[in-house]
Design a protein around this motif. Structure first.
Motif, PDB file in Angstrom:
ATOM      1  N   PHE A  40       0.847  -1.194   0.000  1.00 35.37           N
ATOM      2  CA  PHE A  40       0.000   0.000   0.000  1.00 35.37           C
ATOM      3  C   PHE A  40       0.880   1.240   0.000  1.00 35.37           C
ATOM      4  CE2 PHE A  40      -2.403  -3.389   2.010  1.00 35.37           C
ATOM      5  CZ  PHE A  40      -3.677  -3.242   1.494  1.00 35.37           C
ATOM      6  N   ALA A  41       0.606   2.167  -0.896  1.00 40.74           N
ATOM      7  CA  ALA A  41       1.410   3.382  -1.015  1.00 40.74           C
ATOM      8  C   ALA A  41       1.288   4.244   0.244  1.00 40.74           C
ATOM      9  CB  ALA A  41       0.986   4.177  -2.242  1.00 40.74           C
ATOM     10  N   ALA A  42       2.385   4.890   0.591  1.00 36.07           N
ATOM     11  CA  ALA A  42       2.422   5.773   1.751  1.00 36.07           C
ATOM     12  C   ALA A  42       1.457   6.939   1.579  1.00 36.07           C
ATOM     13  CB  ALA A  42       3.836   6.303   1.954  1.00 36.07           C
ATOM     14  N   ASN A  43       0.741   7.239   2.641  1.00 37.71           N
ATOM     15  CA  ASN A  43      -0.147   8.403   2.709  1.00 37.71           C
ATOM     16  C   ASN A  43      -1.155   8.472   1.567  1.00 37.71           C
ATOM     17  OD1 ASN A  43       1.001   9.539   5.151  1.00 37.71           O
ATOM     18  ND2 ASN A  43       2.797   9.933   3.884  1.00 37.71           N
ATOM     19  N   GLU A  44      -1.606   7.320   1.108  1.00 36.46           N
ATOM     20  CA  GLU A  44      -2.628   7.223   0.063  1.00 36.46           C
ATOM     21  C   GLU A  44      -3.670   6.216   0.522  1.00 36.46           C
ATOM     22  OE1 GLU A  44      -2.835   9.078  -2.511  1.00 36.46           O
ATOM     23  OE2 GLU A  44      -0.811   9.828  -2.837  1.00 36.46           O
ATOM     24  N   ALA A  45      -4.796   6.181  -0.187  1.00 39.44           N
ATOM     25  CA  ALA A  45      -5.832   5.194   0.109  1.00 39.44           C
ATOM     26  C   ALA A  45      -6.251   4.530  -1.190  1.00 39.44           C
ATOM     27  CB  ALA A  45      -7.034   5.857   0.774  1.00 39.44           C
ATOM     28  N   ILE A  46      -6.503   3.223  -1.114  1.00 37.38           N
ATOM     29  CA  ILE A  46      -6.934   2.466  -2.287  1.00 37.38           C
ATOM     30  C   ILE A  46      -8.434   2.637  -2.469  1.00 37.38           C
ATOM     31  CG2 ILE A  46      -5.032   0.843  -2.047  1.00 37.38           C
ATOM     32  CD1 ILE A  46      -7.132  -1.192  -0.941  1.00 37.38           C
ATOM     33  N   ALA A  47      -8.971   1.984  -3.479  1.00 39.70           N
ATOM     34  CA  ALA A  47     -10.402   2.078  -3.795  1.00 39.70           C
ATOM     35  C   ALA A  47     -11.256   1.533  -2.645  1.00 39.70           C
ATOM     36  CB  ALA A  47     -10.702   1.292  -5.071  1.00 39.70           C
ATOM     37  N   LEU A  48     -12.435   2.088  -2.528  1.00 44.84           N
ATOM     38  CA  LEU A  48     -13.416   1.590  -1.568  1.00 44.84           C
ATOM     39  C   LEU A  48     -13.756   0.152  -1.936  1.00 44.84           C
ATOM     40  CD1 LEU A  48     -15.290   2.461   0.813  1.00 44.84           C
ATOM     41  CD2 LEU A  48     -17.023   2.959  -0.934  1.00 44.84           C
ATOM     42  N   HIS A  49     -13.773  -0.724  -0.929  1.00 49.19           N
ATOM     43  CA  HIS A  49     -14.022  -2.133  -1.203  1.00 49.19           C
ATOM     44  C   HIS A  49     -14.617  -2.821   0.023  1.00 49.19           C
ATOM     45  CE1 HIS A  49     -10.110  -2.105   0.773  1.00 49.19           C
ATOM     46  NE2 HIS A  49     -10.359  -3.371   1.133  1.00 49.19           N
ATOM     47  N   ARG A  50     -15.040  -4.051  -0.218  1.00 50.25           N
ATOM     48  CA  ARG A  50     -15.605  -4.884   0.846  1.00 50.25           C
ATOM     49  C   ARG A  50     -14.982  -6.273   0.725  1.00 50.25           C
ATOM     50  NH1 ARG A  50     -21.069  -3.481   0.986  1.00 50.25           N
ATOM     51  NH2 ARG A  50     -21.067  -3.964  -1.213  1.00 50.25           N
ATOM     52  N   HIS A  51     -14.643  -6.875   1.869  1.00 53.86           N
ATOM     53  CA  HIS A  51     -14.097  -8.231   1.897  1.00 53.86           C
ATOM     54  C   HIS A  51     -15.253  -9.226   1.911  1.00 53.86           C
ATOM     55  CE1 HIS A  51      -9.869  -7.103   2.962  1.00 53.86           C
ATOM     56  NE2 HIS A  51     -10.500  -5.991   3.277  1.00 53.86           N
ATOM     57  N   MET A  52     -15.257 -10.143   0.940  1.00 57.46           N
ATOM     58  CA  MET A  52     -16.358 -11.093   0.798  1.00 57.46           C
ATOM     59  C   MET A  52     -15.952 -12.510   1.181  1.00 57.46           C
ATOM     60  SD  MET A  52     -18.645  -9.002   0.026  1.00 57.46           S
ATOM     61  CE  MET A  52     -19.972 -10.160  -0.263  1.00 57.46           C
ATOM     62  N   ALA A  53     -14.771 -12.669   1.732  1.00 53.61           N
ATOM     63  CA  ALA A  53     -14.289 -13.965   2.226  1.00 53.61           C
ATOM     64  C   ALA A  53     -13.647 -13.729   3.591  1.00 53.61           C
ATOM     65  CB  ALA A  53     -13.274 -14.572   1.262  1.00 53.61           C
ATOM     66  N   GLY A  95      -4.607   2.037   3.331  1.00 48.11           N
ATOM     67  CA  GLY A  95      -3.415   2.629   2.759  1.00 48.11           C
ATOM     68  C   GLY A  95      -2.246   2.541   3.721  1.00 48.11           C
ATOM     69  N   GLY A  96      -1.088   2.939   3.228  1.00 47.04           N
ATOM     70  CA  GLY A  96       0.102   2.956   4.058  1.00 47.04           C
ATOM     71  C   GLY A  96       0.141   4.180   4.941  1.00 47.04           C
ATOM     72  N   GLY A  97       0.984   4.119   5.959  1.00 51.94           N
ATOM     73  CA  GLY A  97       1.199   5.262   6.836  1.00 51.94           C
ATOM     74  C   GLY A  97       2.171   6.233   6.184  1.00 51.94           C
ATOM     75  N   ASP A  98       3.169   6.667   6.933  1.00 50.46           N
ATOM     76  CA  ASP A  98       4.139   7.627   6.399  1.00 50.46           C
ATOM     77  C   ASP A  98       5.129   6.992   5.432  1.00 50.46           C
ATOM     78  OD1 ASP A  98       3.005   9.761   7.731  1.00 50.46           O
ATOM     79  OD2 ASP A  98       4.242   9.472   9.516  1.00 50.46           O
ATOM     80  N   ARG A  99       5.083   5.690   5.313  1.00 53.03           N
ATOM     81  CA  ARG A  99       5.857   4.973   4.300  1.00 53.03           C
ATOM     82  C   ARG A  99       4.989   3.820   3.793  1.00 53.03           C
ATOM     83  NH1 ARG A  99      10.103   1.016   6.812  1.00 53.03           N
ATOM     84  NH2 ARG A  99       8.890   0.222   8.534  1.00 53.03           N
ATOM     85  N   ASP A 100       5.413   3.198   2.726  1.00 49.90           N
ATOM     86  CA  ASP A 100       4.636   2.090   2.169  1.00 49.90           C
ATOM     87  C   ASP A 100       4.438   1.004   3.222  1.00 49.90           C
ATOM     88  OD1 ASP A 100       4.708   3.457  -0.234  1.00 49.90           O
ATOM     89  OD2 ASP A 100       6.153   2.100  -1.182  1.00 49.90           O
ATOM     90  N   ALA A 101       3.303   0.323   3.136  1.00 47.25           N
ATOM     91  CA  ALA A 101       3.012  -0.799   4.031  1.00 47.25           C
ATOM     92  C   ALA A 101       2.961  -2.078   3.214  1.00 47.25           C
ATOM     93  CB  ALA A 101       1.681  -0.587   4.744  1.00 47.25           C
TER      94      ALA A 101
END
Length: 144
Positions: A40-53, A95-101
């Protein structure tokens, strides 16, 4: 402190899914398990999603931040955090914190989609299940 050594991992991306890279570790359709590393990129957020498993996560490097659909920070998972949850639950972004996660995800009891990617009105715009992750894994093997 040294971070997770990712030199032997080839990260890949999916067009239209920003701020995240993946490496599929294993797809076992018979056992209904899919194991993946996500970056996960630092200080970014990925698309809205839902876990189905059902799933478990282990944060290997950095910190994983989870956000509610309105963008409010819901939770921070530090390196070493191990969390298991049932399918369903509130849609969210991560997303990641101050660095990639870097986070290990193991998806269990897969019976249909693993992830539902959601649009602006919570409509399903894409799904990823065993067939999609198997194709991604085969693509990795072909490029190796």
């Amino acid at each position: 402190m040294t971070g997770f050594d990712e030199r032997n991992i080839t990260w890949r991306t999916i067009d239209g899914l920003d701020h995240i890279k993946y490496h599929v570790l294993n797809v076992d359709a018979h056992a209904r398990i899919v194991d993946i590393l996500f970056k996960f990129a630092a200080n970014e957020a990925i698309a809205l999603h839902r876990h189905m498993a059902d799933y478990c996560t282990l944060v290997l490097d950095g910190e994983l931040r989870l956000y509610r659909p309105n963008g409010e920070l819901k939770e921070i998972r530090d390196v070493g955090s191990y969390v298991c949850a049932r399918a369903g639950g509130e849609p969210h972004t991560e997303g990641g914190g101050d660095r990639d996660a870097i986070v290990y995800f193991t998806n269990r009891n897969v019976d249909g989609p693993i992830y539902e990617i959601l649009g602006d009105n919570n409509e399903i715009v894409a799904t990823f299940g065993i067939p999609e992750f198997q194709a991604l894994l085969e693509g990795q093997a072909a490029e190796a």
